[in-house]
Design an enzyme around this catalytic site. Structure first.
Site, PDB file in Angstrom:
ATOM      1  N   LYS A 117       0.817  -1.213   0.000  1.00 58.39           N
ATOM      2  CA  LYS A 117       0.000   0.000   0.000  1.00 58.39           C
ATOM      3  C   LYS A 117       0.853   1.267   0.000  1.00 58.39           C
ATOM      4  CE  LYS A 117      -4.261   1.606   2.153  1.00 58.39           C
ATOM      5  NZ  LYS A 117      -4.723   2.073   0.871  1.00 58.39           N
TER       6      LYS A 117
ATOM      7  N   GLY B  53       6.727   0.500   5.531  1.00 60.34           N
ATOM      8  CA  GLY B  53       7.590  -0.414   4.770  1.00 60.34           C
ATOM      9  C   GLY B  53       7.591  -0.102   3.279  1.00 60.34           C
ATOM     10  N   CYS B  54       6.429   0.237   2.749  1.00 60.96           N
ATOM     11  CA  CYS B  54       6.314   0.520   1.313  1.00 60.96           C
ATOM     12  C   CYS B  54       7.002   1.831   0.949  1.00 60.96           C
ATOM     13  CB  CYS B  54       4.850   0.545   0.907  1.00 60.96           C
ATOM     14  SG  CYS B  54       4.043  -1.044   1.210  1.00 60.96           S
ATOM     15  N   THR B  55       6.935   2.798   1.848  1.00 57.47           N
ATOM     16  CA  THR B  55       7.615   4.076   1.637  1.00 57.47           C
ATOM     17  C   THR B  55       9.122   3.857   1.634  1.00 57.47           C
ATOM     18  OG1 THR B  55       5.783   5.316   2.607  1.00 57.47           O
ATOM     19  CG2 THR B  55       7.931   6.414   2.563  1.00 57.47           C
TER      20      THR B  55
ATOM     21  N   ALA C 262      10.128   2.055  -1.620  1.00 49.79           N
ATOM     22  CA  ALA C 262      10.062   2.970  -2.772  1.00 49.79           C
ATOM     23  C   ALA C 262      11.250   3.934  -2.759  1.00 49.79           C
ATOM     24  CB  ALA C 262       8.745   3.746  -2.752  1.00 49.79           C
TER      25      ALA C 262
END
Length: 159
Positions: free
Chosen positions: A39, A44-46, A49
């Protein structure tokens, strides 16, 4: 049809930010790093990325295109991309076609409830459109460097 290692990608079409349309033929001649994440705007996704962002020039130098994939919509992706100044496109897989094709939708336990979520995974497609490597259920730390090493090895192999 699920992609298999050392086989060409099955036909699929998905839309990404920047008006980019992803198909197995869009990036022929370049390697493609397709990374699936749960998401936009989550810790974690930030981090993941930003790690792909920070090594982006190295991926380009190695002849690879990086594409992020999640179930978020295009508006969410555009905002995420702008906030983090991501130099690569994000695929909005709102209907989960790519997620199901690559088998990354998994049952997870979140706050004690069973939910369907995206298993953090990365796939490497070579310049001829053949799936060459996959990482499933990965941890963010050190992952981008591992993918870059594999992309560089592919480039050497092709030379």
């Amino acid at each position: 049809m699920t992609p298999a290692l050392n086989k060409p990608l099955p036909e699929i079409e998905a839309l990404a930010t920047g008006g980019v349309k992803f198909t197995p033929h869009t990036f022929l001649g370049q390697s493609v790093v397709l990374y699936f994440y749960p998401k936009d705007n989550t810790p974690g996704c930030t981090t993941e990325a930003m790690q792909f962002r920070d090594r982006h020039k190295d991926f380009v130098k190695a002849g690879a295109v990086v594409l992020g994939v999640s179930r978020d919509n295009m508006a969410s992706h555009e905002k995420f991309k702008q906030t983090l100044e991501l130099p690569f496109e994000l695929i909005a897989d709102t209907e989960e076609k790519l997620c199901h094709m690559f088998g990354v939708v998994k049952n997870k336990i979140m706050y004690g409830k069973k939910v369907k979520g995206i298993e953090r995974s990365t796939f490497l497609i070579d310049a001829a459109g053949v799936l060459r490597a996959e990482w499933r259920g990965i941890k963010v730390a050190g992952h981008v460097d591992e993918v870059l090493k594999e992309v560089s090895a592919l480039k050497k192999e092709a030379a």
